[in-house]
Design a protein around this motif. Structure first.
Motif, short mmCIF file in Angstrom:
data_model
loop_
_atom_site.label_atom_id
_atom_site.label_comp_id
_atom_site.label_asym_id
_atom_site.label_seq_id
_atom_site.Cartn_x
_atom_site.Cartn_y
_atom_site.Cartn_z
N GLY A 31 0.82 -1.21 0.00
CA GLY A 31 0.00 0.00 0.00
C GLY A 31 0.85 1.25 0.00
O GLY A 31 2.09 1.20 0.02
N PRO A 32 0.22 2.40 -0.02
CA PRO A 32 0.97 3.67 -0.07
C PRO A 32 1.61 4.02 1.27
O PRO A 32 1.19 3.54 2.33
N VAL A 33 2.63 4.84 1.21
CA VAL A 33 3.17 5.44 2.42
C VAL A 33 2.08 6.36 3.00
O VAL A 33 1.45 7.11 2.25
N VAL A 34 1.83 6.24 4.30
CA VAL A 34 0.79 7.06 4.93
C VAL A 34 1.45 8.17 5.76
O VAL A 34 2.24 7.89 6.67
N GLY A 54 8.32 9.86 -6.93
CA GLY A 54 7.78 8.61 -7.50
C GLY A 54 7.35 7.60 -6.46
O GLY A 54 7.20 6.42 -6.77
N ILE A 55 7.14 8.03 -5.22
CA ILE A 55 6.74 7.13 -4.14
C ILE A 55 5.24 7.27 -3.91
O ILE A 55 4.74 8.37 -3.62
N ARG A 56 4.51 6.17 -4.04
CA ARG A 56 3.07 6.18 -3.83
C ARG A 56 2.78 6.53 -2.37
O ARG A 56 3.26 5.86 -1.45
N SER A 57 1.96 7.55 -2.15
CA SER A 57 1.75 8.01 -0.77
C SER A 57 0.45 8.79 -0.66
O SER A 57 -0.12 9.23 -1.66
N GLU A 58 -0.01 8.94 0.59
CA GLU A 58 -1.25 9.68 0.86
C GLU A 58 -1.21 10.26 2.26
O GLU A 58 -0.52 9.75 3.15
N VAL A 59 -1.96 11.34 2.46
CA VAL A 59 -2.16 11.91 3.79
C VAL A 59 -3.41 11.26 4.39
O VAL A 59 -4.39 11.03 3.69
N TYR A 60 -3.35 10.94 5.67
CA TYR A 60 -4.52 10.37 6.34
C TYR A 60 -5.62 11.44 6.40
O TYR A 60 -5.42 12.53 6.92
N GLY A 72 -2.21 -2.00 3.88
CA GLY A 72 -1.03 -2.74 3.49
C GLY A 72 0.20 -1.87 3.35
O GLY A 72 1.14 -2.19 2.61
N SER A 73 0.21 -0.75 4.08
CA SER A 73 1.32 0.20 3.97
C SER A 73 2.56 -0.34 4.65
O SER A 73 2.49 -1.01 5.68
N GLN A 74 3.71 -0.02 4.09
CA GLN A 74 4.99 -0.43 4.67
C GLN A 74 5.60 0.64 5.55
O GLN A 74 6.42 0.36 6.41
N VAL A 75 5.22 1.88 5.31
CA VAL A 75 5.84 3.01 6.01
C VAL A 75 4.79 4.03 6.41
O VAL A 75 3.84 4.29 5.64
#
Length: 497
Positions: free
Chosen positions: A384-387, A410-416, A434-437
């Motif tokens: 999943g994306p970095v949160v 280029g890193i898939r990410s989102e703000v909560y 499923g986020s790793q970070v």
């Protein structure tokens, strides 16, 4: 005054025979279709997207096992334009396109298309009313070299998506050969093609069920008929024992080599002009395959392939996966067919009145994806994306700045974007995604231009195997300068954290 009855809420259910596809399923399908498209582009085919809706007249009477044009399709009547229907395959729309734009398209016209089709059939386990197809066709090429090219492209496609050589076989036959055999058996009259048409349809469907029904089951359908285990009776073609044995001999004509199979087929169709023509075409395909380096371990001549649709007029082919899987009862079985097609020289003629040669193949997208999962080539959950967590809702602009920096790298990410009051819920959300970070920045870190990086994968592993005090002492969360954030996140995502 009577009290108005309250309208019941609609049920949140998927319609029978349909299903929903979520993130990883959609992503892995797109990945596979991109790989297929790359092979098709390499072979010089162009993309085509047709309307999902066609006139019933354009779709025609080509659905398998039905007697009426609009049986088996989702159709409705327009007030001013007659009956319309959702497409049930990709071939009938192509025939319409080839006729409609015949003065604008190059000839031959080579196209591929990918998308959903709809069939108004009884759903069952693994059988849905909406499913994806991926087709490639050549319109306007009478030479069987076009059929040979489709077979080689199908072989290359299977290997490109992850089906190893030895785990599949592309099997090739010719409907002209079968017509020749039926002519020899007395169920085809060259002077009157409509004679025995009903019986030939039953013969075709019976042969196509050889893998499922076996020798005896097919033989019964060629004769008086067959009763299944439930007691349902299916009427047969009514062939005599002698006629049925001629057809069964055709199905058993496969030999150890393509040349030996072709020689046997020549014997079976002796006296039939159409049959001899079909065998000669198979011989040519075998020669072209050998010249291109496609040996019998990849493409082979197999008389048991007939394909169920009635519009095929020449070579037919089927891609079968030969590796074993376990069924729902744990019994080993071969995976089976994932693609098929053939030559259909009369389909465009319905619109133009002139015969237009055409050949093509259709890949069952869901079945091929299931095969890749069985081989361990798909079905793995994508990370999943970095949160970027929210410690202070008044600092949302800061968090947007952080997520933009990650995305620009280029890193898939989102703000909560949920309620940030409970920080634990933010981490639960990241886990469900499923986020790793996770990125954490409170007011103190902001003042020092630092961020906290939480390695969620490592944290979960430590939590499984250590006490809470030991977990707190392990470096699954650490502070880094903001300037190093992207590099450190990338290390974790690439497995180097």
């Amino acid at each position: 005054m009577a009290k108005q009855k309250k309208q019941p809420r609609p049920k949140a259910v998927t319609p029978k025979g349909f299903r929903d596809y979520f993130g990883s399923e959609v992503s892995e399908r797109k990945t596979m279709l991109d790989q297929i498209a790359e092979v098709y582009h390499l072979y010089g085919f162009d993309a085509l997207e047709t309307s999902a809706v066609e006139t019933v007249e354009a779709l025609g009477k080509f659905l398998p096992d039905v007697d009426r044009p609009n049986d088996g399709v989702f159709a409705w009547q327009e007030e001013d334009s007659g009956w319309l229907a959702l497409r049930y395959d990709m071939t009938a729309p192509l025939a319409r396109v080839a006729a409609q734009y015949r003065n604008d398209l190059p000839s031959p016209y080579r196209r591929y298309t990918m998308g959903p089709v709809w069939r108004n059939e009884k759903p069952g386990p693994g059988r849905f009313r909406q499913f994806y197809q991926c087709d490639a066709d050549t319109v306007g090429a009478p030479s069987v070299a076009a059929d040979a090219e489709i077979c080689s492209m199908l072989s290359d496609t299977l290997e490109a998506v992850g089906i190893s050589r030895g785990d599949y076989i592309v099997r090739v036959n010719n409907r002209k050969v079968l017509n020749g055999v039926m002519e020899v058996a007395g169920v085809l009259d060259a002077s009157d093609p409509t004679k025995f048409e009903h019986e030939r349809g039953i013969v075709l469907r019976a042969i196509d069920k050889l893998d499922r029904l076996g020798h005896d089951g097919v033989l019964a359908l060629l004769g008086a008929g067959r009763e299944d285990v439930s007691g349902d009776f299916t009427k047969g073609a009514g062939l005599s024992d002698e006629q049925a044995q001629i057809v069964m001999g055709f199905m058993a004509a496969k030999r150890d080599s393509g040349a030996a199979t072709v020689a046997r087929l020549h014997e079976l169709v002796q006296g039939s002009v159409i049959g001899a023509e079909g065998v000669n075409e198979l011989e040519t395909i075998a020669e072209l395959m050998a010249a291109g380096g496609y040996g019998s371990d990849r493409v082979e001549i197999d008389p048991s392939v007939v394909r169920g649709l009635g519009y095929y007029t020449g070579p037919v082919y089927e891609a079968e996966l030969t590796f074993e899987v376990q069924d729902e009862k744990g019994r080993p079985r071969q995976f089976g067919s994932v693609a098929g097609g053939g030559r259909y020289d009369d389909l465009v003629k319905r619109f133009t009145g002139q015969s237009v040669p055409a050949t093509g193949v259709s890949i069952g997208v869901d079945r091929l994806l299931a095969a890749l999962r069985a081989k361990g080539r798909a079905g793995k959950e994508a990370p999943g994306p970095v949160v970027v967590t929210v410690m202070d809702r008044d600092r949302m602009a800061d968090y947007m700045e952080i997520v933009t920096e990650l995305r620009n790298a280029g890193i898939r990410s989102e703000v909560y974007l949920g309620n940030p009051k409970n920080f634990g819920n933010q981490l639960k959300y990241a886990d469900k995604r499923g986020s790793q970070v996770a990125i954490i920045q409170g007011g103190d870190e902001k003042e020092r231009d630092m961020v906290q990086i939480k390695d969620l994968v490592l944290g979960a592993k430590i939590a499984e195997n250590a006490t809470l005090e030991e977990w707190k002492e392990r470096p699954s969360q650490y502070e880094v300068p903001r300037a190093e954030m992207v590099a450190r996140v990338r290390q974790i995502l690439e497995g180097e954290g």
